[in-house]
Design a protein around this motif. Structure first.
Motif, PDB file in Angstrom:
ATOM      1  N   UNK A  55       0.822  -1.204   0.000  1.00  0.00           N
ATOM      2  CA  UNK A  55       0.000   0.000   0.000  1.00  0.00           C
ATOM      3  C   UNK A  55       0.856   1.254   0.000  1.00  0.00           C
ATOM      4  N   UNK A  56       2.168   1.089   0.240  1.00  0.00           N
ATOM      5  CA  UNK A  56       3.079   2.231   0.365  1.00  0.00           C
ATOM      6  C   UNK A  56       3.943   2.443  -0.870  1.00  0.00           C
ATOM      7  N   UNK A  57       4.114   1.393  -1.688  1.00  0.00           N
ATOM      8  CA  UNK A  57       5.095   1.439  -2.769  1.00  0.00           C
ATOM      9  C   UNK A  57       4.589   0.635  -3.957  1.00  0.00           C
ATOM     10  N   UNK A  58       5.409   0.561  -5.000  1.00  0.00           N
ATOM     11  CA  UNK A  58       5.059  -0.240  -6.176  1.00  0.00           C
ATOM     12  C   UNK A  58       4.850  -1.696  -5.793  1.00  0.00           C
ATOM     13  N   UNK A  59       5.708  -2.207  -4.917  1.00  0.00           N
ATOM     14  CA  UNK A  59       5.545  -3.542  -4.359  1.00  0.00           C
ATOM     15  C   UNK A  59       6.389  -3.650  -3.095  1.00  0.00           C
ATOM     16  N   UNK A  60       6.170  -4.718  -2.367  1.00  0.00           N
ATOM     17  CA  UNK A  60       6.920  -5.004  -1.147  1.00  0.00           C
ATOM     18  C   UNK A  60       7.889  -6.143  -1.416  1.00  0.00           C
ATOM     19  N   UNK A  61       9.087  -6.054  -0.869  1.00  0.00           N
ATOM     20  CA  UNK A  61      10.100  -7.097  -1.009  1.00  0.00           C
ATOM     21  C   UNK A  61      10.468  -7.632   0.365  1.00  0.00           C
ATOM     22  N   UNK A  62      10.298  -8.944   0.565  1.00  0.00           N
ATOM     23  CA  UNK A  62      10.750  -9.608   1.783  1.00  0.00           C
ATOM     24  C   UNK A  62      11.964 -10.459   1.441  1.00  0.00           C
ATOM     25  N   UNK A  63      12.919 -10.538   2.363  1.00  0.00           N
ATOM     26  CA  UNK A  63      14.220 -11.145   2.096  1.00  0.00           C
ATOM     27  C   UNK A  63      14.517 -12.175   3.180  1.00  0.00           C
ATOM     28  N   UNK A  64      14.770 -13.410   2.752  1.00  0.00           N
ATOM     29  CA  UNK A  64      15.106 -14.492   3.677  1.00  0.00           C
ATOM     30  C   UNK A  64      16.503 -15.001   3.341  1.00  0.00           C
ATOM     31  N   UNK A  65      17.384 -15.026   4.328  1.00  0.00           N
ATOM     32  CA  UNK A  65      18.720 -15.575   4.124  1.00  0.00           C
ATOM     33  C   UNK A  65      18.661 -17.088   3.980  1.00  0.00           C
ATOM     34  N   UNK A  66      19.779 -17.674   3.594  1.00  0.00           N
ATOM     35  CA  UNK A  66      19.829 -19.114   3.352  1.00  0.00           C
ATOM     36  C   UNK A  66      19.519 -19.933   4.600  1.00  0.00           C
ATOM     37  N   UNK A  89      10.747   2.042  -9.866  1.00  0.00           N
ATOM     38  CA  UNK A  89       9.839   1.497  -8.864  1.00  0.00           C
ATOM     39  C   UNK A  89      10.267   1.943  -7.478  1.00  0.00           C
ATOM     40  N   UNK A  90       9.279   2.086  -6.598  1.00  0.00           N
ATOM     41  CA  UNK A  90       9.556   2.213  -5.170  1.00  0.00           C
ATOM     42  C   UNK A  90       9.293   0.851  -4.541  1.00  0.00           C
ATOM     43  N   UNK A  91      10.139   0.481  -3.587  1.00  0.00           N
ATOM     44  CA  UNK A  91      10.111  -0.875  -3.031  1.00  0.00           C
ATOM     45  C   UNK A  91      10.053  -0.780  -1.506  1.00  0.00           C
ATOM     46  N   UNK A  92       9.016  -1.364  -0.936  1.00  0.00           N
ATOM     47  CA  UNK A  92       8.881  -1.401   0.519  1.00  0.00           C
ATOM     48  C   UNK A  92       9.696  -2.566   1.070  1.00  0.00           C
ATOM     49  N   UNK A  93      10.548  -2.303   2.069  1.00  0.00           N
ATOM     50  CA  UNK A  93      11.311  -3.351   2.742  1.00  0.00           C
ATOM     51  C   UNK A  93      11.238  -3.124   4.243  1.00  0.00           C
ATOM     52  N   UNK A  94      11.671  -4.108   5.016  1.00  0.00           N
ATOM     53  CA  UNK A  94      11.738  -3.926   6.471  1.00  0.00           C
ATOM     54  C   UNK A  94      12.713  -2.821   6.845  1.00  0.00           C
TER      55      UNK A  94
END
Length: 272
Positions: A55-66, A89-94
């Motif tokens: 709702x804040x950006x073009x999309x949200x990106x979540x990142x999980x390490x190995x 694009x704007x990208x929402x991250x933690x």
């Protein structure tokens, strides 16, 4: 349930990218992320990237390490999803809102403003983060900076001679760093060039780390070792890092799509 994925990399830092915006992707947790990241029994990657609606950006990106841990930011992954998107694009991250756009040399990412306060790293107790009064064997007096995720940076005469595989996990898990830490070992080659190795929190030594390149460049700039525009060379290739008068960091470099495929979620204990 067969789930589509895209395998990508940024300078050899590789990712599984899952696009959950249209559904059809199982709920992600640490166990599933680690299983998919396993290079012997899964697809294999340094990080798993989940693209979700925002709702804040073009999309949200979540990142999980190995190892399955979810982290705040990844510069190389931001370039990868920017390449997939194919436009600004704007990208929402933690770690906050980022911006990515096509540019000469690949994808340019606005990584936001660095933070230096000890509580923002975070550290277990107060200290100067420009020259920290701590050390681990021959690695001492590092700088610390948060560029969406936490980094500590050591400057040494020859980063290639450091036992990163041994010292990296020792520093990563030190009680000084309650959220663990990414460990950067750097050698300043000139006013415009840094050589870098990175022990990435939850992933080990990687061929490239975008946030590590940003953190190292900023630390070197704060110490007056380099100019405000610098090339950072990692095992996988080069990144261009700039620190503008507006206090914002720009990282520019390539990203590549390797291949596409699907996996059966049932093979990983996920019901269809």
């Amino acid at each position: 349930m067969r789930v589509p994925f895209v395998k990508m990399h940024g300078l050899g830092n590789d990712f599984i990218v899952l696009d959950a915006r249209a559904g059809g992707v199982p709920a992600m947790d640490a166990r599933l992320a680690a299983a998919l990241a396993d290079r012997k029994t899964g697809i294999g990657c340094d990080q798993l990237i989940l693209i979700e609606p925002s709702e804040l950006a073009t999309f949200r990106m979540r990142i999980f390490n190995a190892d399955g841990s979810e982290v705040e930011a990844c510069g190389n992954a931001t370039r990868a999803v920017g390449l997939l998107h194919g436009a600004e694009a704007t990208i929402e991250t933690l770690g906050g809102l980022l911006k990515a756009a096509p540019a000469d040399g690949g994808i340019a990412v606005d990584m936001g403003e660095p933070r230096f306060d000890w509580q923002a790293i975070p550290l277990a107790y107060a200290m100067d983060t420009l020259t920290m009064p701590v050390g681990w064997e021959d690695l001492d007096a590092p700088a610390a900076v948060n560029v969406g995720n936490p980094h500590v940076v050591f400057f040494v005469p020859d980063c290639g001679a450091v036992e990163v595989e041994r010292l990296g996990p020792l520093i990563e898990h030190d009680p000084l760093f309650p959220a663990r830490i990414n460990v950067n070992i750097a050698t300043v080659a000139s006013r415009s060039h840094i050589r870098l190795r990175v022990w990435e929190r939850g992933a080990g030594e990687t061929r490239a780390c975008g946030t590590g390149a940003c953190a190292t460049a900023i630390a070197a700039m704060r110490r007056g070792l380099v100019d405000r525009q610098v090339t950072v060379s990692l095992a996988g290739g080069d990144l261009a890092i700039g620190w503008g008068a507006d206090n914002r960091i720009t990282m520019t470099g390539p990203a590549v799509e390797s291949f596409r495929g699907t996996f059966d979620a049932a093979d990983y204990g996920v019901a269809g």
